[in-house]
Motif scaffolding. Structure first.
Motif, PDB file in Angstrom:
ATOM      1  N   PRO A   1       0.807  -1.229   0.000  1.00  0.00           N
ATOM      2  CA  PRO A   1       0.000   0.000   0.000  1.00  0.00           C
ATOM      3  C   PRO A   1       0.839   1.278   0.000  1.00  0.00           C
ATOM      4  O   PRO A   1       0.324   2.348  -0.307  1.00  0.00           O
ATOM      5  N   ALA A   2       2.123   1.179   0.315  1.00  0.00           N
ATOM      6  CA  ALA A   2       2.989   2.354   0.232  1.00  0.00           C
ATOM      7  C   ALA A   2       3.368   2.647  -1.215  1.00  0.00           C
ATOM      8  O   ALA A   2       3.791   3.751  -1.540  1.00  0.00           O
ATOM      9  N   LEU A   3       3.198   1.648  -2.100  1.00  0.00           N
ATOM     10  CA  LEU A   3       3.520   1.820  -3.512  1.00  0.00           C
ATOM     11  C   LEU A   3       2.282   2.066  -4.367  1.00  0.00           C
ATOM     12  O   LEU A   3       2.264   2.966  -5.203  1.00  0.00           O
ATOM     13  N   ILE A   4       1.234   1.246  -4.157  1.00  0.00           N
ATOM     14  CA  ILE A   4       0.050   1.317  -5.024  1.00  0.00           C
ATOM     15  C   ILE A   4      -1.218   1.459  -4.198  1.00  0.00           C
ATOM     16  O   ILE A   4      -1.441   0.708  -3.254  1.00  0.00           O
ATOM     17  N   GLU A   5      -2.035   2.408  -4.577  1.00  0.00           N
ATOM     18  CA  GLU A   5      -3.377   2.549  -4.013  1.00  0.00           C
ATOM     19  C   GLU A   5      -4.362   1.990  -5.035  1.00  0.00           C
ATOM     20  O   GLU A   5      -4.480   2.514  -6.143  1.00  0.00           O
ATOM     21  N   TRP A   6      -5.008   0.888  -4.673  1.00  0.00           N
ATOM     22  CA  TRP A   6      -6.011   0.248  -5.540  1.00  0.00           C
ATOM     23  C   TRP A   6      -7.369   0.805  -5.157  1.00  0.00           C
ATOM     24  O   TRP A   6      -7.862   0.526  -4.072  1.00  0.00           O
ATOM     25  N   ARG A   7      -7.980   1.566  -6.017  1.00  0.00           N
ATOM     26  CA  ARG A   7      -9.302   2.124  -5.749  1.00  0.00           C
ATOM     27  C   ARG A   7     -10.369   1.291  -6.439  1.00  0.00           C
ATOM     28  O   ARG A   7     -10.197   0.907  -7.587  1.00  0.00           O
ATOM     29  N   GLY A   8     -11.441   1.014  -5.732  1.00  0.00           N
ATOM     30  CA  GLY A   8     -12.541   0.251  -6.329  1.00  0.00           C
ATOM     31  C   GLY A   8     -12.268  -1.229  -6.406  1.00  0.00           C
ATOM     32  O   GLY A   8     -12.857  -1.927  -7.203  1.00  0.00           O
ATOM     33  N   GLY A   9     -11.364  -1.721  -5.591  1.00  0.00           N
ATOM     34  CA  GLY A   9     -11.030  -3.143  -5.571  1.00  0.00           C
ATOM     35  C   GLY A   9      -9.544  -3.345  -5.786  1.00  0.00           C
ATOM     36  O   GLY A   9      -8.858  -2.499  -6.358  1.00  0.00           O
ATOM     37  N   GLY A  10      -9.054  -4.456  -5.313  1.00  0.00           N
ATOM     38  CA  GLY A  10      -7.627  -4.760  -5.386  1.00  0.00           C
ATOM     39  C   GLY A  10      -7.172  -5.241  -6.744  1.00  0.00           C
ATOM     40  O   GLY A  10      -7.884  -5.139  -7.750  1.00  0.00           O
ATOM     41  N   SER A  11      -5.991  -5.817  -6.734  1.00  0.00           N
ATOM     42  CA  SER A  11      -5.342  -6.243  -7.972  1.00  0.00           C
ATOM     43  C   SER A  11      -6.077  -7.366  -8.682  1.00  0.00           C
ATOM     44  O   SER A  11      -5.819  -7.626  -9.856  1.00  0.00           O
ATOM     45  N   GLU A  12      -7.026  -8.001  -8.011  1.00  0.00           N
ATOM     46  CA  GLU A  12      -7.782  -9.089  -8.630  1.00  0.00           C
ATOM     47  C   GLU A  12      -9.085  -8.615  -9.289  1.00  0.00           C
ATOM     48  O   GLU A  12      -9.774  -9.407  -9.924  1.00  0.00           O
ATOM     49  N   VAL A  13      -9.426  -7.339  -9.164  1.00  0.00           N
ATOM     50  CA  VAL A  13     -10.699  -6.813  -9.688  1.00  0.00           C
ATOM     51  C   VAL A  13     -10.479  -6.105 -11.024  1.00  0.00           C
ATOM     52  O   VAL A  13      -9.782  -5.100 -11.088  1.00  0.00           O
ATOM     53  N   TRP A  14     -11.090  -6.667 -12.081  1.00  0.00           N
ATOM     54  CA  TRP A  14     -10.901  -6.102 -13.428  1.00  0.00           C
ATOM     55  C   TRP A  14     -12.197  -5.912 -14.191  1.00  0.00           C
ATOM     56  O   TRP A  14     -12.184  -5.476 -15.325  1.00  0.00           O
ATOM     57  N   SER A  15     -13.344  -6.231 -13.606  1.00  0.00           N
ATOM     58  CA  SER A  15     -14.591  -6.011 -14.345  1.00  0.00           C
ATOM     59  C   SER A  15     -15.575  -5.234 -13.528  1.00  0.00           C
ATOM     60  O   SER A  15     -15.398  -5.015 -12.365  1.00  0.00           O
TER      61      SER A  15
END
Length: 66
Positions: free
Chosen positions: A52-66
């Motif tokens: 989380p210090a590198l990437i802020e995932w908004r609207g779901g994490g790295s597994e959310v693509w749809s």
């Protein structure tokens, strides 16, 4: 920085997730591999995409693509 991660991946929309690195829009990612490629082009080799210090995932994490 000002306390925010240098990378922001925005919520999924049709056409992918917008990716911003250090305040610059670098494009839309359609999958995780695209985010990793944007990071590589920005000089971030082998990034910890769950840091989380590198990437802020908004609207779901790295597994959310749809």
């Amino acid at each position: 920085m000002d306390g925010h991660p240098p990378v922001v991946v925005y919520p999924p929309l049709s056409g992918g997730r917008r990716v911003e690195i250090r305040g610059q829009d670098v494009g839309r990612a359609r999958r995780l591999a695209d985010v990793i490629e944007f990071l590589r082009r920005a000089g971030l080799e082998d990034p910890d995409i769950e840091d989380p210090a590198l990437i802020e995932w908004r609207g779901g994490g790295s597994e959310v693509w749809s």
